[in-house]
Design a protein around this motif. Structure first.
Motif, PDB file in Angstrom:
ATOM      1  N   ALA A 180       0.844  -1.210   0.000  1.00  0.00           N
ATOM      2  CA  ALA A 180       0.000   0.000   0.000  1.00  0.00           C
ATOM      3  C   ALA A 180       0.873   1.252   0.000  1.00  0.00           C
ATOM      4  O   ALA A 180       0.613   2.222  -0.726  1.00  0.00           O
ATOM      5  CB  ALA A 180      -0.931   0.001   1.211  1.00  0.00           C
ATOM      6  N   GLU A 181       1.952   1.218   0.789  1.00  0.00           N
ATOM      7  CA  GLU A 181       2.886   2.357   0.849  1.00  0.00           C
ATOM      8  C   GLU A 181       3.534   2.593  -0.506  1.00  0.00           C
ATOM      9  O   GLU A 181       3.584   3.727  -1.002  1.00  0.00           O
ATOM     10  CB  GLU A 181       3.960   2.096   1.911  1.00  0.00           C
ATOM     11  N   SER A 182       4.004   1.525  -1.111  1.00  0.00           N
ATOM     12  CA  SER A 182       4.660   1.627  -2.411  1.00  0.00           C
ATOM     13  C   SER A 182       3.686   2.154  -3.469  1.00  0.00           C
ATOM     14  O   SER A 182       4.045   2.994  -4.304  1.00  0.00           O
ATOM     15  CB  SER A 182       5.181   0.240  -2.794  1.00  0.00           C
ATOM     16  N   PHE A 183       2.435   1.696  -3.404  1.00  0.00           N
ATOM     17  CA  PHE A 183       1.400   2.145  -4.338  1.00  0.00           C
ATOM     18  C   PHE A 183       1.152   3.650  -4.193  1.00  0.00           C
ATOM     19  O   PHE A 183       1.120   4.385  -5.183  1.00  0.00           O
ATOM     20  CB  PHE A 183       0.111   1.353  -4.101  1.00  0.00           C
ATOM     21  N   ILE A 184       0.987   4.112  -2.961  1.00  0.00           N
ATOM     22  CA  ILE A 184       0.730   5.546  -2.742  1.00  0.00           C
ATOM     23  C   ILE A 184       1.916   6.379  -3.226  1.00  0.00           C
ATOM     24  O   ILE A 184       1.738   7.413  -3.885  1.00  0.00           O
ATOM     25  CB  ILE A 184       0.424   5.830  -1.253  1.00  0.00           C
ATOM     26  N   LYS A 185       3.123   5.915  -2.943  1.00  0.00           N
ATOM     27  CA  LYS A 185       4.310   6.661  -3.395  1.00  0.00           C
ATOM     28  C   LYS A 185       4.391   6.693  -4.925  1.00  0.00           C
ATOM     29  O   LYS A 185       4.824   7.691  -5.510  1.00  0.00           O
ATOM     30  CB  LYS A 185       5.569   6.034  -2.801  1.00  0.00           C
ATOM     31  N   THR A 186       3.954   5.617  -5.562  1.00  0.00           N
ATOM     32  CA  THR A 186       3.972   5.564  -7.030  1.00  0.00           C
ATOM     33  C   THR A 186       2.999   6.574  -7.616  1.00  0.00           C
ATOM     34  O   THR A 186       3.367   7.352  -8.509  1.00  0.00           O
ATOM     35  CB  THR A 186       3.632   4.142  -7.533  1.00  0.00           C
ATOM     36  N   ALA A 235      -5.508  -0.377  11.630  1.00  0.00           N
ATOM     37  CA  ALA A 235      -4.598   0.408  12.488  1.00  0.00           C
ATOM     38  C   ALA A 235      -3.259   0.616  11.789  1.00  0.00           C
ATOM     39  O   ALA A 235      -2.662   1.702  11.852  1.00  0.00           O
ATOM     40  CB  ALA A 235      -4.403  -0.297  13.826  1.00  0.00           C
ATOM     41  N   LYS A 236      -2.789  -0.413  11.101  1.00  0.00           N
ATOM     42  CA  LYS A 236      -1.517  -0.298  10.367  1.00  0.00           C
ATOM     43  C   LYS A 236      -1.640   0.707   9.216  1.00  0.00           C
ATOM     44  O   LYS A 236      -0.735   1.511   8.969  1.00  0.00           O
ATOM     45  CB  LYS A 236      -1.081  -1.665   9.840  1.00  0.00           C
ATOM     46  N   LEU A 237      -2.781   0.668   8.504  1.00  0.00           N
ATOM     47  CA  LEU A 237      -2.989   1.616   7.406  1.00  0.00           C
ATOM     48  C   LEU A 237      -3.104   3.045   7.925  1.00  0.00           C
ATOM     49  O   LEU A 237      -2.601   3.980   7.309  1.00  0.00           O
ATOM     50  CB  LEU A 237      -4.250   1.246   6.614  1.00  0.00           C
ATOM     51  N   SER A 238      -3.753   3.201   9.062  1.00  0.00           N
ATOM     52  CA  SER A 238      -3.908   4.530   9.656  1.00  0.00           C
ATOM     53  C   SER A 238      -2.543   5.123  10.022  1.00  0.00           C
ATOM     54  O   SER A 238      -2.264   6.300   9.764  1.00  0.00           O
ATOM     55  CB  SER A 238      -4.807   4.429  10.889  1.00  0.00           C
ATOM     56  N   SER A 239      -1.669   4.290  10.596  1.00  0.00           N
ATOM     57  CA  SER A 239      -0.305   4.739  10.932  1.00  0.00           C
ATOM     58  C   SER A 239       0.473   5.099   9.678  1.00  0.00           C
ATOM     59  O   SER A 239       1.223   6.073   9.645  1.00  0.00           O
ATOM     60  CB  SER A 239       0.459   3.634  11.670  1.00  0.00           C
ATOM     61  N   LEU A 240       0.282   4.290   8.636  1.00  0.00           N
ATOM     62  CA  LEU A 240       0.960   4.539   7.362  1.00  0.00           C
ATOM     63  C   LEU A 240       0.562   5.902   6.802  1.00  0.00           C
ATOM     64  O   LEU A 240       1.419   6.677   6.351  1.00  0.00           O
ATOM     65  CB  LEU A 240       0.590   3.423   6.370  1.00  0.00           C
ATOM     66  N   VAL A 241      -0.726   6.211   6.846  1.00  0.00           N
ATOM     67  CA  VAL A 241      -1.223   7.492   6.332  1.00  0.00           C
ATOM     68  C   VAL A 241      -0.587   8.659   7.094  1.00  0.00           C
ATOM     69  O   VAL A 241      -0.130   9.644   6.493  1.00  0.00           O
ATOM     70  CB  VAL A 241      -2.770   7.545   6.412  1.00  0.00           C
ATOM     71  N   ALA A 242      -0.532   8.544   8.417  1.00  0.00           N
ATOM     72  CA  ALA A 242       0.063   9.613   9.238  1.00  0.00           C
ATOM     73  C   ALA A 242       1.523   9.837   8.842  1.00  0.00           C
ATOM     74  O   ALA A 242       1.983  10.976   8.708  1.00  0.00           O
ATOM     75  CB  ALA A 242      -0.047   9.252  10.716  1.00  0.00           C
ATOM     76  N   GLU A 247       5.990  12.616   5.104  1.00  0.00           N
ATOM     77  CA  GLU A 247       7.074  12.326   4.162  1.00  0.00           C
ATOM     78  C   GLU A 247       6.865  12.935   2.769  1.00  0.00           C
ATOM     79  O   GLU A 247       7.812  13.370   2.136  1.00  0.00           O
ATOM     80  CB  GLU A 247       7.230  10.807   3.989  1.00  0.00           C
ATOM     81  N   LEU A 248       5.624  12.918   2.295  1.00  0.00           N
ATOM     82  CA  LEU A 248       5.355  13.307   0.905  1.00  0.00           C
ATOM     83  C   LEU A 248       4.902  14.763   0.838  1.00  0.00           C
ATOM     84  O   LEU A 248       3.764  15.094   1.156  1.00  0.00           O
ATOM     85  CB  LEU A 248       4.304  12.382   0.282  1.00  0.00           C
ATOM     86  N   LEU A 249       5.807  15.597   0.416  1.00  0.00           N
ATOM     87  CA  LEU A 249       5.596  17.041   0.397  1.00  0.00           C
ATOM     88  C   LEU A 249       4.366  17.423  -0.425  1.00  0.00           C
ATOM     89  O   LEU A 249       4.196  16.974  -1.557  1.00  0.00           O
ATOM     90  CB  LEU A 249       6.838  17.707  -0.202  1.00  0.00           C
TER      91      LEU A 249
END
Length: 336
Positions: A180-186, A235-242, A247-249
């Motif tokens: 999910a993190e890699s997808f959002i960064k992409t 909960a893991k996804l919520s932490s990832l979003v925060a 990180e992503l300007l």
């Protein structure tokens, strides 16, 4: 050339995910997982079975309308639409997919990486159609909705041995969260800025899982273990979003969690005007979806608005509306 309405709060809604948000992309690929036949879509515009896994609309359709855009988001592979339609909203989602490529392999559907490839293709068409400047404005101002993960657990991890042999359930959640993190960064690197990462519903309360629970001697109640996994993964996804917001300007990422409102509906259906929550409207309502839920089945209910679930896996139009309105009011409206 006018491409979005005067009252629109964002220029477009762009959708990635699984059957919870698929507008009909699976109609155009070789898979058994389709819903382009009646009674699916019987309460959609014109009573048309579009390939949405519902009697009517799915959440992005309602959300698009709430942002002041069209009351539906068309599927990218639907040949009835073209770039003039997709400029204000497009859906790349594929029923049966997940974060994990192994999940999309189960029913031969579109993997997440391929949804991203379609998005790149869409960007090129948009720039050709509107010119780079206008297209880039739409890309950066659009709201990106993502919804997947249920299939990774129910159709993959708990059904097939491979991932269970590789990962504990907790480690598998971290594995999915890393994708999910890699997808959002992409998609961020491709210009997306306003992103909603969707969480899991109480997946142990789907009629299919209740039926399975009944067969294993648990009386047709919700599968509590599956629900605990959904809560933990959310909960893991919520932490990832925060973390990604830091990180992503210039990004604005929100976590859209359907679990609490969905759980409320399931626990107290009558307060939302529902009569049945354990059994779905279509067929016997216990285990059917897709081709097992067809117009020739004599059991399908007459009024889907009394039911939380349309088939054994998917909510009715009314449930989708309630959840969408709640998420819009509490989270998504901050993206406009």
């Amino acid at each position: 050339m006018q491409i979005f309405t005067i009252k629109a709060k964002v220029p477009a809604v762009i959708v990635f995910g699984d059957s919870s948000v698929d507008a009909g992309n699976n109609n155009h690929i070789q898979t058994v997982l389709k819903s382009n036949f009646r009674p699916y879509g019987r309460d959609f515009y014109g009573g048309k079975p579009t390939g949405r896994f519902s009697n009517g609309r799915v959440p992005p359709d309602f959300i698009s309308e709430m942002f002041g855009l069209r009351p539906y988001v068309p599927a990218y592979l639907d040949t009835a639409y073209n770039i003039t339609d997709f400029a204000t909203g497009v859906c790349f989602a594929s029923a049966g997919t997940g974060y994990d490529n192994a999940t999309s392999d189960v029913l031969a559907v579109i993997p997440l990486w391929k949804e991203v490839e379609y998005y790149k293709d869409y960007q090129k068409k948009l720039r050709d159609y509107l010119g780079a400047e206008k297209a880039n404005t739409i890309i950066s101002e659009a709201v990106y909705l993502t919804s997947m993960g249920t299939n990774d657990f129910l159709e993959n991890y708990y059904t097939l041995p491979n991932r269970r042999n590789q990962y504990t359930i907790n480690k598998y959640q971290y594995y999915l969260a890393s994708i999910a993190e890699s997808f959002i960064k992409t998609i961020y690197s491709l210009g997306a800025r306003k992103i909603s990462l969707g969480g899991l519903p109480p997946m142990g309360c789907l009629p299919l899982e209740r039926t399975t629970n009944f067969m294993t001697g648990n009386g047709g109640t919700c599968n509590a273990d599956y629900n605990k996994v959904a809560v933990a993964f959310n909960a893991k996804l919520s932490s990832l979003v925060a973390r990604l917001n830091n990180e992503l300007l210039g990004s604005k990422i929100v976590f859209s969690n359907p679990y609490p409102i969905f759980d409320q509906i399931v626990q107290t259906p009558s307060s939302f005007g529902f009569e049945s929550t354990a059994v779905a409207c279509c067929s016997t309502g216990l285990f059917e979806m897709g081709y097992m839920c067809d117009q020739y089945n004599p059991f399908t209910c007459t009024n889907a608005n009394s039911y939380v679930f349309w088939d054994s896996f998917h909510p009715t139009d009314k449930t989708n509306r309630i959840i969408s309105e709640h998420l819009f009011k509490t989270v998504l409206s901050t993206l406009q």
